[in-house]
Design an enzyme around this catalytic site. Sequence first.
Site, PDB file in Angstrom:
ATOM      1  N   SER A  83       0.271  -1.425  -0.098  1.00 54.26           N
ATOM      2  CA  SER A  83       0.477   0.054  -0.037  1.00 54.26           C
ATOM      3  C   SER A  83       1.116   1.296   0.360  1.00 54.26           C
ATOM      4  CB  SER A  83      -0.877  -0.112   0.753  1.00 54.26           C
ATOM      5  OG  SER A  83      -1.953   0.971   0.574  1.00 54.26           O
TER       6      SER A  83
ATOM      7  N   HIS B 297      -7.812  -5.967   0.450  1.00 53.64           N
ATOM      8  CA  HIS B 297      -6.472  -4.585   0.817  1.00 53.64           C
ATOM      9  C   HIS B 297      -5.907  -5.177   1.498  1.00 53.64           C
ATOM     10  CE1 HIS B 297      -4.050  -1.137  -0.061  1.00 53.64           C
ATOM     11  NE2 HIS B 297      -4.344  -0.866   1.529  1.00 53.64           N
TER      12      HIS B 297
HETATM   13  C1  GTR Z   1      -5.577   4.275   1.250  1.00 54.69           C
HETATM   14  C2  GTR Z   1      -4.681   5.075   0.460  1.00 54.69           C
HETATM   15  C3  GTR Z   1      -4.054   4.289  -0.221  1.00 54.69           C
HETATM   16  C4  GTR Z   1      -2.952   2.921   0.378  1.00 54.69           C
HETATM   17  C5  GTR Z   1      -3.806   3.110   1.982  1.00 54.69           C
HETATM   18  C6  GTR Z   1      -2.991   2.220   2.688  1.00 54.69           C
HETATM   19  O1  GTR Z   1      -6.081   5.028   2.649  1.00 54.69           O
HETATM   20  O2  GTR Z   1      -5.898   5.902  -0.621  1.00 54.69           O
HETATM   21  O3  GTR Z   1      -3.286   5.465  -1.190  1.00 54.69           O
HETATM   22  O4  GTR Z   1      -2.166   4.020   0.445  1.00 54.69           O
HETATM   23  O5  GTR Z   1      -4.471   3.470   2.296  1.00 54.69           O
HETATM   24  O6  GTR Z   1      -0.945   2.434   2.855  1.00 54.69           O
HETATM   25  O7  GTR Z   1      -3.116   0.901   3.210  1.00 54.69           O
END
Ligand code: GTR
Length: 422
Positions: free
Chosen positions: A257, A400
């Site tokens: 991420s 995610h």
């Molecule tokens: C989210 C962000 C993403 C990603 C994520 C993370 O809120 O929008 O770009 O980086 O965080 O790091 O888990």
Amino acid sequence: IGAHGTKSLAQEANYDESKVPAYTLPEVLVTQDGRRVNSVTDWETKRRPEILALFSEQVYGKTPTQKIPIRFEVTDLDRNALGGKATRKQVRGYFSVDKAKYMDILIYLPNRVGEPISREPVPVFLGLNFAGNQTVHADPDIAITQNWVPAWKDPGIVKNHSTEESRGTRARRWPVEQILARGYGLATVYYGDLQPDRADSFNAGIHPLFFQKDQARPADDEWGAIGMWAWGLSRAMDYLETDQEVNSKLVAVIGHSRLGKAALWAGAQDERFALIISNDSGEGGAAITRRGYGEQIERINTNFPHWFSGNYKKYNSRENDLPVDYHELIALMAPRPVYVASASDDQWADPKGEYLSAYHARTVYALYGKNTLSTDTPPAVEVPVGQKTWTGYHMRNGKHDILLYDWTHFMNFADFHFGKKQ
Ligand code: GTR
């Protein structure tokens, strides 16, 4: 439509493939003044530096060329960690003479039963973590970070500080035993040791050590937090180069991420990293921003104003004006192997856009005679592709996250590329 004619942030992100606009990607192998690049020499001496400078000045901000003295101190060495499976080291890298600024590197190296300690140096995965080294494994001897931690919903974070209860809370993301069993070491650093992940944080962490007199925040073309985190990965690499038990020629830099964005930016700038892994890095990482799918530049700059350079704000709702797109970030890894991973439910990160970046980097790999992904159609869920080429990709089923499924394929990819060099 807002006051400046830009799309309102309240407008829903696009998740409809049929609404992805027609776009033209900047050509990786055409210089800014329109000359076609046909050789490795022209790529390495002209076009690569040009793309790197554009990412530096317009996207992440420039990393200072100024060096600060860093001193590493091994604070812990246990040859019998994890029930004898590992050698654990904790290394503190001091950035300031008064010792107030430092980062802690947690390292596990595999012990092989019956082998002397003076075994062959091992390849290592190096990545930043989100909540402190002690969250990576329940091992009670990992030092708990004393630094500010975001208010993640994990147990053990009280008023932005970590308690005993935080041990092992992120272990699902770090399959330490499996990594060791496959003959790899793992090195990790808490990203907040470098810069706390909050909007007002340029006065904290390492940034102030680089400020000129009376400077309070980076100039518009200077580095933001992602740049600082990437710099931290390179400093951890400085240490790994001094550790005789580590094969520093075989260090894979990995990140999930926002930390996947940092891993890519570290890999682009620092060619000591032999293999680069982006997991769900999305917007500002692996994803093609011109697709207008999922998270976009204005949203990321608004939610996380400290991540990128001041200059990057110019591209809010103006993705097509950005002189680069993220396939060129992947191309900066060439000729080193790079792996991009997505997750099927992580549409915010635009899995297809992540795939396409890896695919469109192929022209640069081709200059080096390296094979890569062969089609612009992403594979089905959990059908890894390009595993035996220089650009690997898979889309895990689910959310995610970074899980054993992901690591298993990263290690397979590393086996393929590192195997012959060990
Ligand atoms: C989210 C962000 C993403 C990603 C994520 C993370 O809120 O929008 O770009 O980086 O965080 O790091 O888990």
